[in-house]
Design a protein around this motif. Structure first.
Motif, short mmCIF file in Angstrom:
data_model
loop_
_atom_site.label_atom_id
_atom_site.label_comp_id
_atom_site.label_asym_id
_atom_site.label_seq_id
_atom_site.Cartn_x
_atom_site.Cartn_y
_atom_site.Cartn_z
N ILE A 69 -39.42 -75.27 17.45
CA ILE A 69 -39.16 -76.57 18.07
C ILE A 69 -39.52 -77.70 17.12
N LEU B 55 -45.00 -75.45 24.71
CA LEU B 55 -43.80 -75.02 24.00
C LEU B 55 -43.91 -75.30 22.51
N PRO C 44 -39.58 -82.49 19.33
CA PRO C 44 -40.60 -82.53 20.40
C PRO C 44 -40.61 -83.84 21.17
N VAL D 216 -43.95 -72.08 20.26
CA VAL D 216 -42.58 -71.88 19.76
C VAL D 216 -42.43 -72.77 18.52
N VAL E 244 -46.45 -78.99 29.57
CA VAL E 244 -45.42 -77.96 29.38
C VAL E 244 -44.83 -78.07 27.97
N VAL E 245 -44.51 -79.30 27.56
CA VAL E 245 -43.98 -79.52 26.21
C VAL E 245 -45.01 -79.14 25.16
N LEU F 264 -37.79 -83.77 23.53
CA LEU F 264 -38.11 -82.79 24.58
C LEU F 264 -39.06 -83.41 25.60
#
Length: 426
Positions: A416, A409, A177, A413, A405-406, A180
């Protein structure tokens, strides 16, 4: 009645501007005294037991390691290497800003340390290169939030202790993360560079990359020692923090010869002050959390949320909103110790792994560091850059989008954050 008094006294003292540790401890004591069924010495007992945890020993050492890195000039070498590595891209110094924060994240574990130490170098370089001060502050503030996600991380240590979760797994879960976040911010920088025609900082040159890498090599070994030692089982998170301090002292005093006795005493006193504040917040939060747990607030809060919806996605979004709002008003460590006993049981009941939820919580609260009225990172960068706080807040707003956005995610998800700890520990 007890909970009503607890939250009213908490809100009143927060509005009056009392320190967080005083607010938490005093409101808990008032509620206990009014209830009358619990001896008042339970406050001291809970405070001591809240601090009586071996992993918490890593806090002063990680704080000291980050301060030593700043004082010994190690951050400058890291910045030069990041400049050679990604400075050739359009908007070069913006990318350098993010890249240097990723590297420094593996050493300090604190957003404020990144903003105050590395941020001063980054903003000065961007200002000299003619970048807009608002853009400089915005990308510096946003990239500093990577520090507590990529291991080591002080907030993840606090979460691990509070949630009785493996700190090693939390550290492993934060790596992807964090990277990311860096990619998302670099995409944002690239968009700014294209729109405002920001220049490349340096030409791409393998010789320059090799030269700066050699200068920074020993500094770059710090995250390898910390993260590698924990992942390979050579030492615990606490022992890794001690190793980081020892390594930083050797680099500063023996190798680079930039760490003087005066600087060592100065950073030691700063570490004592910072650690004292953190431990008092943890101690006061332990009493507050005990009151919430003993009065079954988590169960009541879960029932209240289920009256709105039983959809797991909506519940996770609601918890995310709660964390963001709390992060806007409350210091990170206090927020973690208060909210974990309330929100973690709900998240687990939805099938969310405690390790994943730790990353979600810390990332959410890090975004809160970039928002008024608390916005601790914004205050630090306002002082460093001499840019008014209000302008810092406005300039940082566009960079919240890639971070959100991260966050989404990572929240929805699980792979990740969970792929690496699953591979290494399960």
């Amino acid at each position: 009645m007890t909970l009503l008094i607890l939250f009213i006294s908490l809100l009143v003292m927060l509005l009056l501007g009392f320190p967080v540790m005083v607010v938490l401890g005093a409101s808990s004591l008032i509620a206990i005294l009014v209830e009358g069924s619990v001896p008042d010495f339970i406050v001291l007992h809970r405070m001591v037991s809240g601090m009586d945890s071996f992993p918490l020993l890593s806090i002063p050492f990680f704080v000291l390691a980050g301060s030593l890195m700043n004082s010994a000039g190690i951050t400058g070498r890291i910045f030069d290497f990041a400049r050679a590595l990604v400075g050739w891209m359009p908007g070069g110094l913006g990318h350098v800003n993010v890249g240097a924060s990723v590297i420094f994240a593996g050493m300090s574990g604190a957003a404020v340390a990144d903003a105050g130490g590395l941020g001063a170098i980054e903003i000065k370089a961007m200002r000299n290169a003619g970048y807009d001060p608002g853009f400089s502050v915005g990308v510096t503030a946003a990239s500093s939030t990577i520090g507590p996600i990529i291991p080591p991380s002080l907030p993840l240590v606090i979460y691990g202790v509070t949630a009785s979760t493996s700190i090693g797994q939390l550290f492993a879960a934060g790596l992807i993360p964090g990277l990311l976040m860096a990619v998302a911010l670099m995409i944002m920088v690239a968009w700014y560079a294209h729109r405002y025609h920001y220049p490349r900082d340096v030409a791409f040159a393998l010789k320059w990359i090799a030269y700066t890498f050699r200068r920074a090599f020993l500094s770059l070994m710090t995250p390898v020692i910390i993260v590698g030692g924990i992942v390979l089982g050579i030492f615990t998170a606490t022992e890794a923090a001690i190793a980081a301090v020892a390594y930083a002292m050797v680099l500063g005093a023996v190798v680079y010869r930039t760490l003087t006795w005066r600087r060592l005493i100065s950073v030691t006193m700063e570490t004592i002050e910072t650690t004292g504040i953190i431990m008092m917040i943890i101690a006061a939060s332990a009493v507050f959390s005990w009151l919430l747990t003993s009065h079954h607030v988590a169960e009541g809060f879960a029932s209240w949320m289920l009256t709105f919806t039983s959809n797991p996605v909506l519940i996770l979004l609601l918890m995310t909103l709660i964390l963001f709002v709390v992060g806007c008003f409350m210091e990170t460590i206090a927020a973690i110790t208060i909210l974990v006993p309330i929100l973690l049981p709900i998240a687990v009941s939805l099938g969310v792994d405690p390790v994943q939820f730790g990353i979600v919580m810390v990332l959410n609260l890090m975004i809160g560091l970039l928002t008024p009225p608390v916005g601790l990172v914004l205050y630090v960068l306002s002082q460093v850059s001499k840019v008014p706080f209000e302008r810092c807040a406005v300039a940082t707003l566009p960079f919240l989008f890639p971070l959100f956005v991260v966050l989404m995610l990572v929240t929805f998800v699980p792979a990740i954050s969970m792929w690496l700890p699953t591979m290494l520990y399960r």
